[in-house]
Design an enzyme around this catalytic site. Structure first.
Site, PDB file in Angstrom:
ATOM      1  CD  GLU A 100     -56.191 -56.672 -59.440  1.00 54.05           C
ATOM      2  OE1 GLU A 100     -57.275 -57.335 -59.306  1.00 54.05           O
ATOM      3  OE2 GLU A 100     -55.516 -56.443 -58.803  1.00 54.05           O
ATOM      4  CE  LYS A 129     -56.115 -50.748 -64.536  1.00 56.70           C
ATOM      5  NZ  LYS A 129     -55.321 -51.863 -64.030  1.00 56.70           N
ATOM      6  CB  CYS A 172     -51.893 -51.593 -68.544  1.00 57.90           C
ATOM      7  SG  CYS A 172     -52.855 -53.242 -67.695  1.00 57.90           S
TER       8      CYS A 172
HETATM    9  C1  UDX Z   1     -49.427 -51.316 -65.209  1.00 56.22           C
HETATM   10  C2  UDX Z   1     -49.542 -51.103 -63.031  1.00 56.22           C
HETATM   11  O1  UDX Z   1     -48.175 -51.008 -62.736  1.00 56.22           O
HETATM   12  C3  UDX Z   1     -50.501 -51.758 -62.798  1.00 56.22           C
HETATM   13  O2  UDX Z   1     -51.300 -51.083 -61.359  1.00 56.22           O
HETATM   14  C4  UDX Z   1     -51.804 -51.662 -63.326  1.00 56.22           C
HETATM   15  O3  UDX Z   1     -52.839 -52.712 -62.593  1.00 56.22           O
HETATM   16  C5  UDX Z   1     -51.390 -52.655 -64.742  1.00 56.22           C
HETATM   17  O4  UDX Z   1     -50.149 -51.439 -65.524  1.00 56.22           O
HETATM   18  P1  UDX Z   1     -47.447 -53.960 -65.134  1.00 56.22           P
HETATM   19  O5  UDX Z   1     -47.411 -52.736 -66.715  1.00 56.22           O
HETATM   20  O6  UDX Z   1     -47.396 -54.976 -65.123  1.00 56.22           O
HETATM   21  O7  UDX Z   1     -47.609 -52.415 -63.977  1.00 56.22           O
HETATM   22  O8  UDX Z   1     -45.942 -53.126 -64.788  1.00 56.22           O
HETATM   23  P2  UDX Z   1     -45.524 -51.719 -63.863  1.00 56.22           P
HETATM   24  O9  UDX Z   1     -44.812 -51.618 -62.905  1.00 56.22           O
HETATM   25  O10 UDX Z   1     -46.418 -50.305 -63.971  1.00 56.22           O
HETATM   26  O11 UDX Z   1     -44.389 -51.743 -65.467  1.00 56.22           O
HETATM   27  C6  UDX Z   1     -44.473 -50.686 -66.698  1.00 56.22           C
HETATM   28  C7  UDX Z   1     -43.508 -50.625 -67.823  1.00 56.22           C
HETATM   29  O12 UDX Z   1     -43.077 -49.523 -67.207  1.00 56.22           O
HETATM   30  C8  UDX Z   1     -42.395 -51.607 -67.677  1.00 56.22           C
HETATM   31  O13 UDX Z   1     -41.980 -51.847 -68.953  1.00 56.22           O
HETATM   32  C9  UDX Z   1     -41.365 -50.849 -66.651  1.00 56.22           C
HETATM   33  O14 UDX Z   1     -40.431 -50.812 -67.117  1.00 56.22           O
HETATM   34  C10 UDX Z   1     -41.528 -48.951 -67.349  1.00 56.22           C
HETATM   35  N1  UDX Z   1     -41.095 -49.161 -66.001  1.00 56.22           N
HETATM   36  C11 UDX Z   1     -41.660 -48.697 -65.152  1.00 56.22           C
HETATM   37  C12 UDX Z   1     -40.011 -47.697 -66.257  1.00 56.22           C
HETATM   38  O15 UDX Z   1     -39.584 -47.842 -67.044  1.00 56.22           O
HETATM   39  N2  UDX Z   1     -39.527 -47.125 -65.146  1.00 56.22           N
HETATM   40  C13 UDX Z   1     -40.659 -47.104 -63.760  1.00 56.22           C
HETATM   41  O16 UDX Z   1     -39.677 -45.957 -63.154  1.00 56.22           O
HETATM   42  C14 UDX Z   1     -41.049 -48.179 -63.314  1.00 56.22           C
END
Ligand code: UDX
Ligand code: UDX
Ligand code: ADP
Length: 468
Positions: free
Chosen positions: A162, A221, A277
């Protein structure tokens, strides 16, 4: 084979929203989501759609449409498994906290239990789909268990990782960049792949449904998450360099993001990435690489985690330094506790580690988050096992009003990029804070110039904003 009955084991952040969308888009398929956690299932079945166990924008509407029609939540795991032609495994796979691979490898205890339960409960052949992120070659372990304990039933294993991100789960599920399905290259494997392709094809264009062998799917993944996390660590490394040189990291991000080879997304400097993740998957990849003797590969990816730990620690140290090297007894207000906006999930949130660091210095932390409860915040700090529950409750307070949270604070720190924080009356907050009032914007979301002007109206020496 036409699928008419699906069972999903695990009603969490992945299983819940994914199955709700499958049920909404495929009214002819009965989808039953099962979990051993009775409270969670009760909440999914609850009248009050504001209290679903997972907060995701738009999820309430999807659940309202499908629940009771062809979407069901239940704790009767065995019955749902046996009735389904296709069983998704969507249980948690946290990093191991004990034994071999402690702190690095994924704990597959729950996945193995699921495999054994599927084998025991099945009276007919099944397609078993790995939805949880799993180390490469887990499918083989699941297959071994099923083949050896499944009483002669035939099981096809698929990997269907996913890619939804929390906070945008429903949008991501409705319009995914791609759906990835890995399976066995033989004819039976291909038939199973085709059965799952047909489920998604109800709303996802076929060209976006990629099929691969099972190991490629599992590794893709981990790789996707490693690349995304790497971008955040890369821009965070640049943020530190910017702070020293006077460059502005937002401007740098915009300039490099305009290069189509780099792209503009995932370049927001922050207090550090969190979520269930990124760290887990990279640690897992590092562990697998080391176990194959690939030291350089392991060291390369491990650096992404080290940079992230550094960023969180640096943020806390910066607060301490700006408050004249002591925060003992000082009120520091955290706006945000979730690991990103639009979710109530706090797993691996940077806020937890920044708080821990500041509590070590005896700071008084007050937390406000629009979606995270007091119990959850205390539980997150207790899970670190760094101090007693009594000490945590003495040093950390949770309030449900942001202005009250900021009253008499020495400093306000933004830990999550919730939209509402930007719209606050910052003049009012400024006036309610102790002077010199300091704001540390760990998400770079506030109008910094406006805040500077506001503070300078009082006294030029009262200006202090961390420049992320
Ligand atoms: C992530 C992946 O994006 C997704 O495809 C996978 O299925 C699960 O892991 P998620 O952990 O839900 O998703 O959120 P994501 O938007 O990826 O953000 C992860 C972390 O990175 C957050 O703490 C977010 O604040 C941080 N982040 C993200 C940043 O600090 N800067 C960015 O530019 C993007
Ligand atoms: C680079 C930058 O792309 C360019 O913007 C900058 O102005 C100068 O440096 P250049 O070195 O000419 O340009 O070529 P580039 O296409 O970036 O390739 C650099 C190296 O990376 C080459 O050896 C290329 O073979 C290699 N490469 C590139 C890969 O191995 N894999 C890839 O996917 C892309
Ligand atoms: P994710 O983010 O991967 O969805 P969660 O922790 O939110 O992870 O959800 C996983 C769910 O799986 C939990 O609700 C947990 O109770 C459930 N679960 C774990 N093992 C089993 C099992 N053997 N049978 C049924 N449910 C399980």
């Amino acid at each position: 084979m036409k699928i008419t009955k699906i069972c999903c084991i695990g009603a969490g952040y992945v299983g819940g929203p994914t199955m709700a969308v499958i049920a909404q888009k495929c009214p002819d398929i009965t989808v039953t989501v099962v979990d051993i956690n009775q409270a969670r299932i009760d909440a999914w079945n609850g009248e009050d759609l504001d209290k679903l166990p997972v907060y995701e924008p738009g999820l309430d509407k999807v659940v309202a449409e499908a629940r009771g029609r062809n979407l069901f939540f239940s704790t009767d795991v065995n019955k749902a498994i046996d009735e389904a032609q296709m069983v998704f495994i969507s249980v948690n796979t946290p990093t191991k906290t004990y034994g071999e691979g402690k702190g690095m490898a994924a704990d597959l205890k729950w996945v193995e239990l699921c495999a054994r339960q599927i084998a025991a409960a099945s009276t007919s052949d099944k397609i078993v789909v790995e939805k949880s992120t799993l180390p490469v070659r887990t499918a083989q372990a699941v297959k071994d268990i099923l083949d050896n304990t499944g009483g002669g039933r035939k099981f096809q294993i698929l990997s269907n990782p996913e890619f939804l991100a929390e906070g945008t789960a429903v949008e991501d599920l409705l319009a995914p960049d791609r759906v990835l399905i890995g399976g066995d290259p033989g004819p039976e494997g291909q038939e199973a792949i085709e059965a799952l392709v047909s489920v998604y094809a109800a709303w996802v264009p076929r060209e976006r449904i990629l099929t691969t062998n099972i190991w490629s799917s599992e590794l893709s993944k981990l790789t996707a998450n490693a690349f995304l996390a790497q971008r955040v660590s890369s821009i965070n490394a640049i943020s530190e360099l910017c702070e020293q040189t006077g460059a502005d990291v937002t401007e740098v991000a915009r300039a490099i993001g305009a290069d189509s080879r780099i792209g503009p997304k995932f370049l927001k400097a922050s207090v550090g990435f969190g979520g269930s993740c990124f760290q887990k998957d990279i640690l897992n990849m590092v562990y697998i690489s080391r176990s194959y003797g690939l030291t350089e590969v392991a060291d390369y990816w491990e650096q992404v985690i080290k940079m992230n730990d550094h960023q969180k620690a640096r943020f806390a140290k910066n607060i301490i330094k700006s408050l004249y090297n002591t925060v003992n007894g000082k009120k520091i207000t955290f706006l945000g506790w979730a690991f990103k906006k639009d979710t109530n999930d706090t797993r691996e949130s940077a806020a937890i580690y920044v708080a821990d660091h500041l509590i070590n210095e005896q700071a008084q932390i007050t937390v406000y988050d629009p979606k995270v409860s007091e119990e959850k915040i205390y539980a997150d700090l207790e899970y670190l096992n760094t101090r007693s529950p009594e000490e945590i409750r003495r040093l950390v307070k949770v309030v449900y009003d942001p202005y009250e949270a900021c009253l008499d604070a020495h400093a306000v720190a933004i830990l999550t990029e919730w939209d509402e924080f930007v719209d606050y009356d910052w003049q009012r907050i400024y006036e309610a804070m102790l002077k010199p009032a300091k704001v540390f914007d760990g998400r770079n979301i506030l109008p910094h110039e406006e805040l500077r002007t506001m503070a300078s109206a009082y006294s030029p020496s009262e200006r202090q904003y961390s420049n992320y």
